[in-house]
Design a protein around this motif. Sequence first.
Motif, mmCIF file in Angstrom:
data_model
loop_
_atom_site.group_PDB
_atom_site.id
_atom_site.type_symbol
_atom_site.label_atom_id
_atom_site.label_comp_id
_atom_site.label_asym_id
_atom_site.label_seq_id
_atom_site.Cartn_x
_atom_site.Cartn_y
_atom_site.Cartn_z
ATOM 1 N N VAL A 111 -21.482 133.530 63.461
ATOM 2 C CA VAL A 111 -20.396 133.214 64.379
ATOM 3 C C VAL A 111 -20.281 134.277 65.469
ATOM 4 N N THR A 112 -20.060 133.818 66.713
ATOM 5 C CA THR A 112 -19.884 134.718 67.851
ATOM 6 C C THR A 112 -18.531 134.450 68.513
ATOM 7 N N ASP A 113 -18.169 135.279 69.477
ATOM 8 C CA ASP A 113 -16.909 135.089 70.209
ATOM 9 C C ASP A 113 -16.832 133.702 70.854
ATOM 10 N N GLY A 114 -17.952 133.210 71.383
ATOM 11 C CA GLY A 114 -17.973 131.894 72.017
ATOM 12 C C GLY A 114 -17.666 130.765 71.045
ATOM 13 N N ASP A 115 -17.950 130.988 69.782
ATOM 14 C CA ASP A 115 -17.689 129.955 68.779
ATOM 15 C C ASP A 115 -16.192 129.754 68.548
ATOM 16 N N VAL A 116 -15.392 130.780 68.776
ATOM 17 C CA VAL A 116 -13.941 130.641 68.577
ATOM 18 C C VAL A 116 -13.413 129.540 69.491
ATOM 19 N N THR A 117 -13.792 129.574 70.766
ATOM 20 C CA THR A 117 -13.358 128.555 71.730
ATOM 21 C C THR A 117 -13.895 127.185 71.350
ATOM 22 N N ARG A 118 -15.155 127.120 70.924
ATOM 23 C CA ARG A 118 -15.741 125.837 70.532
ATOM 24 C C ARG A 118 -15.020 125.235 69.327
ATOM 25 N N PHE A 119 -14.733 126.051 68.333
ATOM 26 C CA PHE A 119 -14.038 125.544 67.147
ATOM 27 C C PHE A 119 -12.614 125.112 67.489
ATOM 28 N N ARG A 120 -11.964 125.812 68.392
ATOM 29 C CA ARG A 120 -10.613 125.410 68.791
ATOM 30 C C ARG A 120 -10.654 124.061 69.502
ATOM 31 N N ASN A 121 -11.674 123.840 70.312
ATOM 32 C CA ASN A 121 -11.827 122.561 71.005
ATOM 33 C C ASN A 121 -12.057 121.436 69.993
ATOM 34 N N VAL A 122 -12.979 121.650 69.078
ATOM 35 C CA VAL A 122 -13.272 120.637 68.057
ATOM 36 C C VAL A 122 -12.045 120.401 67.185
ATOM 37 N N ARG A 123 -11.316 121.455 66.891
ATOM 38 C CA ARG A 123 -10.101 121.328 66.076
ATOM 39 C C ARG A 123 -9.125 120.327 66.701
#
Length: 119
Positions: A46-58
């Motif tokens: 997991v990277t910092d960019g994944d936080v935004t991606r997971f929030r979007n998918v959430r």
Amino acid sequence: MELAHYSDFAVRLVNTEEPARNKDSLTSVDAVRALFGASQQMARRVTDGDVTRFRNVRGRLRSVFEAADGGDEVLAVDLLNSLLMEFPVSPQVSGHETLAEDGRPDWHIHLAEHPSNAS
């Protein structure tokens, strides 16, 4: 992980946000890693960019759950299919878990980390 684990993960992901209370616990790489469990291979990547991606998918998964809860199965399926088109999954049979009583592997389905239609 069997398929039930992935649906549990989706529920845990959606529950990282409580819109009515204006709370969001999905704010860091460590928070995303905690969803997977520290020992999981995915958690380590997991990277910092994944936080935004997971929030979007959430947010999109929340819409699926809300449509289903509201009785709009067609909308729920359409929204879920949209996610599956964007994030294709590849089922893979695995037998690495405990052995069955007769000595055979305990066969089960995983989702592979690579799309089956990758070019």
